[in-house]
Design an enzyme around this catalytic site. Structure first.
Site, PDB file in Angstrom:
ATOM      1  N   TYR A  93     -39.307  11.155  19.240  1.00  0.00           N
ATOM      2  CA  TYR A  93     -39.782  10.077  20.023  1.00  0.00           C
ATOM      3  C   TYR A  93     -40.912  10.384  20.965  1.00  0.00           C
ATOM      4  CZ  TYR A  93     -38.745   6.353  23.602  1.00  0.00           C
ATOM      5  OH  TYR A  93     -38.961   5.323  24.305  1.00  0.00           O
ATOM      6  N   GLN A 188     -35.348  11.355  17.013  1.00  0.00           N
ATOM      7  CA  GLN A 188     -35.648   9.970  16.522  1.00  0.00           C
ATOM      8  C   GLN A 188     -35.817   9.922  15.104  1.00  0.00           C
ATOM      9  OE1 GLN A 188     -38.570   6.732  18.293  1.00  0.00           O
ATOM     10  NE2 GLN A 188     -39.917   8.144  16.936  1.00  0.00           N
ATOM     11  N   HIS A 303     -31.432  20.166  23.231  1.00  0.00           N
ATOM     12  CA  HIS A 303     -32.065  19.145  22.406  1.00  0.00           C
ATOM     13  C   HIS A 303     -32.912  19.989  21.482  1.00  0.00           C
ATOM     14  CE1 HIS A 303     -32.466  15.357  20.489  1.00  0.00           C
ATOM     15  NE2 HIS A 303     -33.811  15.289  20.837  1.00  0.00           N
TER      16      HIS A 303
END
Length: 324
Positions: A93, A188, A303
């Site tokens: 993203y 993403q 993440h």
């Protein structure tokens, strides 16, 4: 950050409550049929002066959603004279395709590597070159709520269509082997990987890492981190649109694409990940239809996930799936 989601034994049995739209297949069939009315027009310009002696780099343009031009890189081992296994990568993203010397891993492993630029993004952590010429209704800052009032207008309808067309464009080059194609991506990019795994029937493998865009009903209520929080912030203002927004998001939920997965899959998840909570990743993994699937669990990571350790796993296992 310590563990905040379900225990690992419960994650392995967790199932999403996302409700699949009755016309999910018809929606995506019509969307892709419409995109294919435009000539793919894949153009590959061999770059000179990159300073890279071990790879050849092509600046790629192809027609994505609406026939809009989408950019990419194709990186191939220098001097290649036969079709190679193909790895198609989708980006996280906010980022764009950046510069080609950032993508040497898969060519170094003897494969062709196609990197799709991300329409309208490319200013968060790596520059991009692809515009999104389509507007939308009111939206919160970012991309998660652009067109969220209508699945036909939603931003990710365009981006997922671009991803399918990117695979088609990459396969059209004479030095790539369409029968030995894998899709990969992080965050993403992982969500887009799951989507193409459900929309393209003949991939050889997919490898989504800490995938985003999965299990929207849980993700939008469990984490207050961006980008999922963009949806919550939008609904704080548009208090009467929650039901409409959830109905739109169901068409783009990785859980429903996963239920149509037709290639072997290598997932990864991080148990301290507050951006893409582990239960949302397991929701897609547990729904994934192909029986040959595995998931690497990184217990103490956020993440960033497995990072280079997960790349090492992929380097060890993807060549077998691609018969490289």
């Amino acid at each position: 950050m310590s563990l905040f989601d379900l225990p690992l034994d419960e994650l392995h049995s967790y199932r999403s409550r996302s409700v699949e739209p009755e016309d999910f297949d018809a929606f995506w069939s019509a969307t892709l049929d419409e995109a294919r009315t435009h000539d793919l027009d894949a153009r590959f310009e061999l770059l000179a002066g990159t300073g890279l002696s071990t790879v050849d780099v092509y600046d790629v343009t192809f027609a994505g959603f609406g026939g809009h031009p989408v950019k990419g890189w194709l990186v191939i081992p220098a001097g290649t004279d036969r079709p190679l296994p193909l790895v198609v990568e989708f980006l996280g993203y906010g980022g764009g395709r950046g510069l080609p010397h950032s993508y040497l891993l898969w060519a170094s492993a003897g494969m062709a590597h196609f990197v799709m630029d991300t329409r309208g993004q490319g200013s968060g952590w790596a520059p991009g070159d692809t515009a999104d010429p389509v507007g939308s209704g009111p939206a919160f800052n970012g991309f998660m709520t652009r067109g969220i009032e209508d699945p036909y207008a939603y931003y990710y309808r365009r981006l997922i269509t671009d991803a399918v067309r990117a695979v088609e464009a990459a396969r059209s080059h004479p030095l790539t082997d369409a029968a030995r194609t894998a899709a990969i991506g992080v965050s993403q990019g992982g969500g887009l990987t799951v989507a193409v795994g459900g929309l393209i029937p003949d991939l050889a493998a997919i490898a989504p890492d800490v995938p985003f865009l999965c299990d929207f009903p849980r993700a939008t209520r469990l984490t207050d981190r961006l980008p999922y929080r963009e949806i919550g912030n939008y609904l704080k203002t548009h208090r009467n649109r929650a039901e409409r927004a959830q109905a739109t998001l169901a068409y783009f939920d990785g859980v429903h694409f996963a239920a149509r997965g037709r290639a072997p899959a290598m997932f990864s998840v991080a148990l301290e990940d507050q951006t893409c909570p582990p239960s949302t990743v397991f929701a897609a993994y547990n729904a994934y239809a192909h029986p040959e699937k595995e998931i690497e669990v990184y217990e103490f990571n956020d993440h960033e996930g497995g990072g280079p350790f997960q790349q090492a796993v992929q380097l060890a296992r993807l060549p077998r799936l691609l018969k490289a």
